[in-house]
Design a protein around this motif. Structure first.
Motif, PDB file in Angstrom:
ATOM      1  N   LEU A   1       0.869  -1.175   0.000  1.00 49.69           N
ATOM      2  CA  LEU A   1       0.000   0.000   0.000  1.00 49.69           C
ATOM      3  C   LEU A   1       0.904   1.222   0.000  1.00 49.69           C
ATOM      4  O   LEU A   1       1.899   1.264   0.721  1.00 49.69           O
ATOM      5  CB  LEU A   1      -0.870  -0.013   1.263  1.00 49.69           C
ATOM      6  CG  LEU A   1      -2.168   0.737   1.221  1.00 49.69           C
ATOM      7  CD1 LEU A   1      -3.161   0.027   0.311  1.00 49.69           C
ATOM      8  CD2 LEU A   1      -2.771   0.822   2.629  1.00 49.69           C
ATOM      9  N   SER A   2       0.589   2.213  -0.816  1.00 45.53           N
ATOM     10  CA  SER A   2       1.440   3.390  -0.942  1.00 45.53           C
ATOM     11  C   SER A   2       0.779   4.584  -0.277  1.00 45.53           C
ATOM     12  O   SER A   2      -0.460   4.663  -0.224  1.00 45.53           O
ATOM     13  CB  SER A   2       1.673   3.705  -2.414  1.00 45.53           C
ATOM     14  OG  SER A   2       2.196   2.575  -3.071  1.00 45.53           O
ATOM     15  N   PRO A   3       1.549   5.559   0.208  1.00 44.67           N
ATOM     16  CA  PRO A   3       0.939   6.782   0.751  1.00 44.67           C
ATOM     17  C   PRO A   3       0.343   7.633  -0.370  1.00 44.67           C
ATOM     18  O   PRO A   3       0.752   7.537  -1.523  1.00 44.67           O
ATOM     19  CB  PRO A   3       2.122   7.481   1.430  1.00 44.67           C
ATOM     20  CG  PRO A   3       3.332   6.930   0.782  1.00 44.67           C
ATOM     21  CD  PRO A   3       3.023   5.567   0.316  1.00 44.67           C
ATOM     22  N   LEU A   4      -0.604   8.474   0.016  1.00 43.47           N
ATOM     23  CA  LEU A   4      -1.234   9.356  -0.969  1.00 43.47           C
ATOM     24  C   LEU A   4      -0.285  10.471  -1.388  1.00 43.47           C
ATOM     25  O   LEU A   4      -0.329  10.943  -2.515  1.00 43.47           O
ATOM     26  CB  LEU A   4      -2.504   9.989  -0.379  1.00 43.47           C
ATOM     27  CG  LEU A   4      -3.736   9.095  -0.340  1.00 43.47           C
ATOM     28  CD1 LEU A   4      -4.826   9.766   0.499  1.00 43.47           C
ATOM     29  CD2 LEU A   4      -4.240   8.825  -1.739  1.00 43.47           C
ATOM     30  N   ARG A   5       0.533  10.913  -0.468  1.00 44.14           N
ATOM     31  CA  ARG A   5       1.425  12.036  -0.748  1.00 44.14           C
ATOM     32  C   ARG A   5       2.699  11.795   0.037  1.00 44.14           C
ATOM     33  O   ARG A   5       2.766  10.900   0.887  1.00 44.14           O
ATOM     34  CB  ARG A   5       0.771  13.337  -0.341  1.00 44.14           C
ATOM     35  CG  ARG A   5       0.327  13.339   1.116  1.00 44.14           C
ATOM     36  CD  ARG A   5      -0.149  14.688   1.552  1.00 44.14           C
ATOM     37  NE  ARG A   5      -0.702  14.631   2.891  1.00 44.14           N
ATOM     38  CZ  ARG A   5       0.012  14.608   4.019  1.00 44.14           C
ATOM     39  NH1 ARG A   5       1.348  14.592   3.963  1.00 44.14           N
ATOM     40  NH2 ARG A   5      -0.566  14.572   5.192  1.00 44.14           N
ATOM     41  N   GLU A   6       3.668  12.633  -0.259  1.00 41.37           N
ATOM     42  CA  GLU A   6       4.914  12.523   0.491  1.00 41.37           C
ATOM     43  C   GLU A   6       4.670  12.960   1.930  1.00 41.37           C
ATOM     44  O   GLU A   6       3.648  13.589   2.250  1.00 41.37           O
ATOM     45  CB  GLU A   6       5.970  13.391  -0.171  1.00 41.37           C
ATOM     46  CG  GLU A   6       5.562  14.856  -0.250  1.00 41.37           C
ATOM     47  CD  GLU A   6       6.519  15.641  -1.105  1.00 41.37           C
ATOM     48  OE1 GLU A   6       7.694  15.337  -1.118  1.00 41.37           O
ATOM     49  OE2 GLU A   6       6.044  16.569  -1.793  1.00 41.37           O
ATOM     50  N   LEU A   7       5.604  12.705   2.765  1.00 44.08           N
ATOM     51  CA  LEU A   7       5.393  12.879   4.190  1.00 44.08           C
ATOM     52  C   LEU A   7       5.211  14.346   4.569  1.00 44.08           C
ATOM     53  O   LEU A   7       4.300  14.698   5.294  1.00 44.08           O
ATOM     54  CB  LEU A   7       6.597  12.285   4.953  1.00 44.08           C
ATOM     55  CG  LEU A   7       6.496  12.305   6.469  1.00 44.08           C
ATOM     56  CD1 LEU A   7       5.267  11.532   6.930  1.00 44.08           C
ATOM     57  CD2 LEU A   7       7.755  11.723   7.098  1.00 44.08           C
ATOM     58  N   SER A   8       6.113  15.233   4.084  1.00 44.67           N
ATOM     59  CA  SER A   8       5.975  16.664   4.421  1.00 44.67           C
ATOM     60  C   SER A   8       5.356  17.398   3.233  1.00 44.67           C
ATOM     61  O   SER A   8       5.735  17.196   2.082  1.00 44.67           O
ATOM     62  CB  SER A   8       7.358  17.253   4.747  1.00 44.67           C
ATOM     63  OG  SER A   8       8.195  17.127   3.623  1.00 44.67           O
ATOM     64  N   ILE A   9       4.408  18.296   3.533  1.00 49.09           N
ATOM     65  CA  ILE A   9       3.702  19.001   2.460  1.00 49.09           C
ATOM     66  C   ILE A   9       4.587  20.056   1.871  1.00 49.09           C
ATOM     67  O   ILE A   9       5.186  20.847   2.585  1.00 49.09           O
ATOM     68  CB  ILE A   9       2.416  19.645   2.995  1.00 49.09           C
ATOM     69  CG1 ILE A   9       1.460  18.557   3.469  1.00 49.09           C
ATOM     70  CG2 ILE A   9       1.759  20.507   1.952  1.00 49.09           C
ATOM     71  CD1 ILE A   9       0.255  19.054   4.166  1.00 49.09           C
ATOM     72  N   ARG A  10       4.674  20.049   0.546  1.00 48.98           N
ATOM     73  CA  ARG A  10       5.521  21.010  -0.139  1.00 48.98           C
ATOM     74  C   ARG A  10       4.877  22.397  -0.092  1.00 48.98           C
ATOM     75  O   ARG A  10       3.676  22.554  -0.308  1.00 48.98           O
ATOM     76  CB  ARG A  10       5.691  20.555  -1.604  1.00 48.98           C
ATOM     77  CG  ARG A  10       6.827  21.212  -2.323  1.00 48.98           C
ATOM     78  CD  ARG A  10       7.368  20.255  -3.387  1.00 48.98           C
ATOM     79  NE  ARG A  10       6.337  19.484  -4.074  1.00 48.98           N
ATOM     80  CZ  ARG A  10       5.770  19.873  -5.237  1.00 48.98           C
ATOM     81  NH1 ARG A  10       6.098  21.008  -5.792  1.00 48.98           N
ATOM     82  NH2 ARG A  10       4.870  19.105  -5.820  1.00 48.98           N
ATOM     83  N   LYS A  11       5.704  23.408   0.219  1.00 57.65           N
ATOM     84  CA  LYS A  11       5.174  24.778   0.306  1.00 57.65           C
ATOM     85  C   LYS A  11       5.617  25.524  -0.950  1.00 57.65           C
ATOM     86  O   LYS A  11       6.679  26.128  -0.977  1.00 57.65           O
ATOM     87  CB  LYS A  11       5.742  25.496   1.530  1.00 57.65           C
ATOM     88  CG  LYS A  11       5.547  24.727   2.827  1.00 57.65           C
ATOM     89  CD  LYS A  11       4.245  25.086   3.469  1.00 57.65           C
ATOM     90  CE  LYS A  11       4.320  24.522   4.863  1.00 57.65           C
ATOM     91  NZ  LYS A  11       3.266  24.246   5.572  1.00 57.65           N
ATOM     92  N   ASP A  12       4.892  25.472  -1.978  1.00 59.12           N
ATOM     93  CA  ASP A  12       5.253  26.240  -3.173  1.00 59.12           C
ATOM     94  C   ASP A  12       4.576  27.611  -3.105  1.00 59.12           C
ATOM     95  O   ASP A  12       3.882  27.948  -2.150  1.00 59.12           O
ATOM     96  CB  ASP A  12       4.882  25.497  -4.448  1.00 59.12           C
ATOM     97  CG  ASP A  12       3.405  25.193  -4.505  1.00 59.12           C
ATOM     98  OD1 ASP A  12       2.681  25.584  -3.550  1.00 59.12           O
ATOM     99  OD2 ASP A  12       2.951  24.583  -5.488  1.00 59.12           O
ATOM    100  N   GLU A  13       4.777  28.397  -4.135  1.00 60.69           N
ATOM    101  CA  GLU A  13       4.310  29.779  -4.078  1.00 60.69           C
ATOM    102  C   GLU A  13       2.777  29.874  -4.021  1.00 60.69           C
ATOM    103  O   GLU A  13       2.206  30.685  -3.331  1.00 60.69           O
ATOM    104  CB  GLU A  13       4.819  30.545  -5.310  1.00 60.69           C
ATOM    105  CG  GLU A  13       6.308  30.817  -5.238  1.00 60.69           C
ATOM    106  CD  GLU A  13       6.773  31.584  -6.440  1.00 60.69           C
ATOM    107  OE1 GLU A  13       5.938  31.850  -7.324  1.00 60.69           O
ATOM    108  OE2 GLU A  13       7.961  31.918  -6.499  1.00 60.69           O
ATOM    109  N   SER A  14       2.148  29.010  -4.763  1.00 58.43           N
ATOM    110  CA  SER A  14       0.685  29.095  -4.798  1.00 58.43           C
ATOM    111  C   SER A  14       0.055  28.566  -3.525  1.00 58.43           C
ATOM    112  O   SER A  14      -1.039  28.955  -3.151  1.00 58.43           O
ATOM    113  CB  SER A  14       0.129  28.310  -5.991  1.00 58.43           C
ATOM    114  OG  SER A  14       0.408  26.937  -5.798  1.00 58.43           O
ATOM    115  N   GLY A  15       0.811  27.670  -2.834  1.00 59.53           N
ATOM    116  CA  GLY A  15       0.277  27.118  -1.588  1.00 59.53           C
ATOM    117  C   GLY A  15      -0.940  26.257  -1.817  1.00 59.53           C
ATOM    118  O   GLY A  15      -1.746  26.080  -0.929  1.00 59.53           O
ATOM    119  N   GLN A  16      -1.109  25.713  -3.045  1.00 58.98           N
ATOM    120  CA  GLN A  16      -2.302  24.909  -3.337  1.00 58.98           C
ATOM    121  C   GLN A  16      -1.916  23.467  -3.642  1.00 58.98           C
ATOM    122  O   GLN A  16      -2.488  22.824  -4.510  1.00 58.98           O
ATOM    123  CB  GLN A  16      -3.065  25.503  -4.532  1.00 58.98           C
ATOM    124  CG  GLN A  16      -3.692  26.855  -4.222  1.00 58.98           C
ATOM    125  CD  GLN A  16      -4.498  27.364  -5.377  1.00 58.98           C
ATOM    126  OE1 GLN A  16      -4.245  26.981  -6.514  1.00 58.98           O
ATOM    127  NE2 GLN A  16      -5.450  28.228  -5.088  1.00 58.98           N
TER     128      GLN A  16
END
Lengths: 338, 297
Positions: B135-150
């Motif tokens: 089973l794989s995670p939905l996303r990486e562990l830490s949320i990426r903070k890009d400029e759009s923040g979306q």
């Protein structure tokens, strides 16, 4: 009286009516109502402005009927005795008492015209009540019978001062209240203005063939007409509804503007009035050549028979001239037959 | 060479001799790929089992729908049975759903279970092996903070196909349908605001239900219809006024005069005679008035 004799009488009546319309032009409706009254043996209250031809019409009627004609003017000092007798000094200087206008023609009196009846006092009205209802008058210790008497009375509606309103009982003795109005047809008015034939009423009345309707036979003819004309149960129901509506128009769904229908009527038509109503309607059916009554016969005589028999409460009495035609029309428009 | 063939034949016969003693003649466990799943995915297993000698599957022993363990649900169990020669063929469909949110790719196991079998008083079972998958995670562990923040956002809405033509067609069809329906309702007198349009329709229905002997009722029905149209009782001598207000009825004048004469004769004459043809003529007159009412004449 046989069927054919009644037909002959009808033809005479229609000829009589035609001649009346030739003498008093522009008054066909009033003439028809007078014809109905003559053959239904009912008294008539005429109402109209001065000079519209009331007297001319009545004189022509009297001329055609052939009986004697008497006219009296209503005045405020007229007393009942003035109708019965009058006193004077004769050529020899002796006092004389002679029969008055009601008695002077005895049984030949056929047409009695009481001009401006509302100027006479109520005492005179009460004398007239008996003369009209019983066709008899008591005087000089005896009873005088006037079997062929037909009273036509005129009410002047222009002047109201020094007048006495006819009591309800007196009004109820009149079969019809007929209005004579100034003709609205311009051609008729021009004829009345410019044709010298209509300027001399004496000569005009003389054009009427005398005695073409035997006044002494009218009572018999009228009785035969009433027997000859039949009315069905359905029509009786319709006539009853018309009568009841004169007492309680609100119950028949009749509404008038700005009127509380429960408060409108003080008194509706009397049983005598309804008897006159049917007599007149039957006479109309006879004149129309039928031997059975139709709703249109009742409708044709409803207004002239009822309008002077329906009394409004004091709250609405002053609006009678406007409300009465509306009420009559409402009754005729609301009640169905069958 | 001859000796080799004798040995093979002997081994074959030996194999044929042992097979009929097992209750299951065929067992297949069909599973999907064992990787690439994420939280909430459904996993479908299919088990095919064929028995022999009348051995039957004990359905009460099958896994029950519901929670299997803290991260696994069994959503559906479907069993179909067909009879084959000497036994039965069962097809079992199991639908699992995994609710596990791993921080990284993780191997999980759907546990093993036994399928109970029975033949008369004898019991047996067939083991369904455990099944391993990742089973794989939905996303990486830490949320990426890009400029759009979306970064955490739903899918972009799909671009709709162009449907202007269809919508215009729909509106046109609706307009035609509604105008047709309105026209028909007007003609047939269904519009509640126009009660007079239904007068002779109702009268026709009533007349249709009357017999030839019911002349009184028939005449009354037609009188009422005329009165309703006129807004007041209508009599023969008022016909001229009636035509002034409703000129379309002028064409029916001879028939209406006949009607009033017949009515007067019937209701107001002592010598009332009921004509047998009255009802039929009245129905024709009513049909004529119905056509006039609908504007067809």
């Amino acid at each position: 009286m046989t069927h054919s004799q009644l037909n002959d009488w009808r033809e005479s009546a229609l000829r009589f009516e035609q001649q009346l319309n030739g003498i008093v032009i522009g008054q066909a409706t009033a003439v028809r109502h007078l014809m109905l009254a003559i053959f239904a043996r009912g008294h008539v209250l005429l109402e109209g402005n001065v000079g519209v031809g009331k007297t001319t019409l009545l004189r022509a009627v009297a001329q055609g009927l052939g009986g004697d004609y008497q006219r009296i003017e209503g005045t405020i000092d007229l007393m009942p005795a003035d109708l019965i007798y009058y006193t004077y000094l004769d050529d020899s200087g002796k006092p004389r008492v002679d029969p008055g206008p009601l008695l002077s023609h005895h049984e030949r009196l056929a047409t009695f015209f009481f001009n401006e009846i509302n100027r006479a006092r109520p005492q005179v009205h009460s004398l007239l009540l008996r003369a009209m209802a019983e066709r008899s008058v008591s005087a000089f210790n005896q009873t005088y019978y006037l079997p062929h008497l037909q009273v036509f009375a005129d009410r002047n509606r222009v002047e109201r001062e020094e007048t006495f309103e006819l009591p309800a009982a007196a009004k109820d003795r009149f079969m019809f209240e007929v209005s004579l109005n100034i003709p609205s047809d311009g051609a008729v008015l021009q004829e009345l203005m410019f044709n010298p034939r209509y300027h001399n009423t004496d000569r005009l009345v003389q054009e009427m063939a005398g005695g073409q309707i035997a006044y002494y036979s009218l009572n018999d003819v009228s009785a035969n007409i009433q027997t000859h004309i039949h009315s069905s149960d359905k029509l009786k129901t319709y006539a009853l509804a018309l009568w009841q509506a004169s007492h309680s128009p609100g119950k028949f769904g009749i509404r008038l503007d700005d009127v509380d229908m429960a408060e409108l009527i003080q008194a509706g038509a009397s049983p005598r009035g309804m008897s006159y109503f049917i007599r007149a309607a039957k006479t109309r059916a006879w004149l129309e050549g039928r031997d059975n009554l139709l709703p249109e016969d009742l409708q044709a005589v409803y207004a002239v028979t009822m309008a002077h028999r329906i009394f409004f409460s004091p709250l609405y009495a002053y609006r009678k001239d406007g409300l009465m035609p509306q009420l009559i029309k409402g009754i005729l428009m609301q009640i169905a037959a069958p | 060479m001859k000796a080799v063939m004798v040995i093979w034949l002997s081994l074959y016969l030996l194999a044929c001799n042992t097979a009929p003693n097992t209750p299951v003649s065929d067992f297949e466990f069909l599973t999907p790929r064992p990787f690439g799943y994420i939280n909430g995915d459904e996993i479908r297993h299919k088990i095919i089992i064929e028995t022999r000698n009348g051995v039957q599957l004990q359905r009460g022993g099958l896994p029950k729908r519901g929670v299997v363990n803290r991260w696994l649900n069994l959503n559906n169990v479907a069993v179909s049975e067909t009879k084959i020669s000497g036994g039965f063929r069962y097809e079992i469909n199991l639908t699992y759903q995994a609710f596990y949110a791993p921080l990284e790719v993780k191997m999980l196991t759907i546990p093993s279970f036994d399928l109970p079998l029975a033949q008369g008083g004898n019991n047996a079972s067939q083991t369904v092996p455990a099944w391993h998958f990742t089973l794989s995670p939905l996303r990486e562990l830490s949320i990426r903070k890009d400029e759009s923040g979306q970064y955490m956002r739903p899918d972009a809405a799909p671009q709709l196909l162009g449907d202007d033509g269809v919508v215009y067609g729909l509106w046109a069809a609706m307009a035609v349908t509604l105008s047709s329906a309105g026209g028909l309702a007007y003609l047939y007198g269904y519009l509640p605001g126009l009660p007079k349009r239904r007068v002779f329709k109702k009268a026709s229905k009533k007349l249709a239900g009357l017999s030839a002997a019911q002349t009184t009722e028939a005449l009354t029905v037609f009188h009422q219809a005329l009165n309703t149209v006129n807004g007041a009782p209508l009599f023969k001598h008022q016909l001229a006024d009636f035509y002034r207000h409703y000129p379309s009825y002028q064409i029916a004048d001879p028939q209406l005069v006949w009607f009033f004469n017949t009515s007067n004769q019937h209701f107001f004459s002592d010598a009332a005679q009921t004509q047998s043809a009255t009802l039929a003529t009245l129905r024709k007159l009513c049909a004529t008035c119905l056509d006039i009412e609908r504007g067809w004449q």
